[in-house]
Design a protein around this motif. Sequence first.
Motif, PDB file in Angstrom:
ATOM      1  N   SER A   1      -1.116  12.265  -6.938  1.00 48.39           N
ATOM      2  CA  SER A   1      -0.203  11.139  -7.144  1.00 48.39           C
ATOM      3  C   SER A   1      -0.072  10.262  -5.908  1.00 48.39           C
TER       4      SER A   1
ATOM      5  N   ASP B   1      -0.573   7.502  -3.078  1.00 47.97           N
ATOM      6  CA  ASP B   1      -0.983   6.106  -3.150  1.00 47.97           C
ATOM      7  C   ASP B   1      -2.281   5.918  -2.373  1.00 47.97           C
TER       8      ASP B   1
ATOM      9  N   ALA C   1      -2.107   3.776   0.720  1.00 49.38           N
ATOM     10  CA  ALA C   1      -1.471   4.464   1.839  1.00 49.38           C
ATOM     11  C   ALA C   1      -2.459   5.414   2.515  1.00 49.38           C
TER      12      ALA C   1
ATOM     13  N   HIS D   1      -7.468  -0.714   0.913  1.00 48.59           N
ATOM     14  CA  HIS D   1      -7.925   0.159  -0.157  1.00 48.59           C
ATOM     15  C   HIS D   1      -9.352  -0.162  -0.575  1.00 48.59           C
TER      16      HIS D   1
ATOM     17  N   SER E   1     -10.342   6.494  -7.306  1.00 44.73           N
ATOM     18  CA  SER E   1      -9.613   6.604  -8.575  1.00 44.73           C
ATOM     19  C   SER E   1     -10.353   7.513  -9.545  1.00 44.73           C
TER      20      SER E   1
END
Length: 269
Positions: A228, A230, A233, A243, A259
């Motif tokens: 979970s 981020d 981050a 990212h 992802s």
Amino acid sequence: MQGSYKGILYPARLPTFNRLPAPTSVEHLVQWFWIPEWDIEPGRTSRQHVIAYPACNLVVGLEGVVLAGPATRAGYQDLSGNGWAVGALLRPAAVPLLTEDPAGCRDAEVDYPAVELHRSVVAAMSPLPSDAHDGGTRRERAVEAFVLWLASFAGAGLSEEAALANRMMELLATDPAVLRLEDAASALAVSPRTLQRVARKYIGLSPAALIRRRRLQDAAERVRLNPSADLAAIAAELGYADHAHLSNDFRKYLGFTPSRYRTSVGEGG
């Protein structure tokens, strides 16, 4: 070290897997020994995906001994039937003892002529009646045989250059503050050119490639342990510009996005 899975993308798929620390006598040559054992039911295959540590491995199996060169991308090994392997993740100082050109075996495995090593490790991994209630005994015997073989030709002590190579690898593999070649050179009090030369001779990959591998391993581990989390981050924490840069590195060197990796881990690989 049995529970350490950094660099392994899908630990849930693993058969029996152990990492054993290198004894003091060879810790300047070996980071650790690793021993997988498997017994896959007929007709099935277990695929093991890894982000390999950017180093050479000397690996003994039933069929012989191979020197596995430094990897530049994620890879996999298909396991079937039953078997085992006994590998040594080599420190840079050990590499010139085994090959003059580590880059020549990059992303490849080459047969290594070590008949005595093969004989002694195979004998050690053959179960004895006394092993019935101690599955670790044969693994300990195998590591002992490996250590004796290494010590027989490695000699004592390290040259100043070999010691620098070991320190460089340790720094680049563990210090999250080191993001550029210049950071490493400053920390080790040598020139960037010196580090490039030492990396070429003792590892076969550039310092930049070593830094990138550490960040990819760290990113994959964070995603796996905390699905979970981020992703932006994680990228910022590991020194990526954003990212998108993290995703680009995942895609280029691992073949999928963070992802997609997060989803596949959630699905059990």
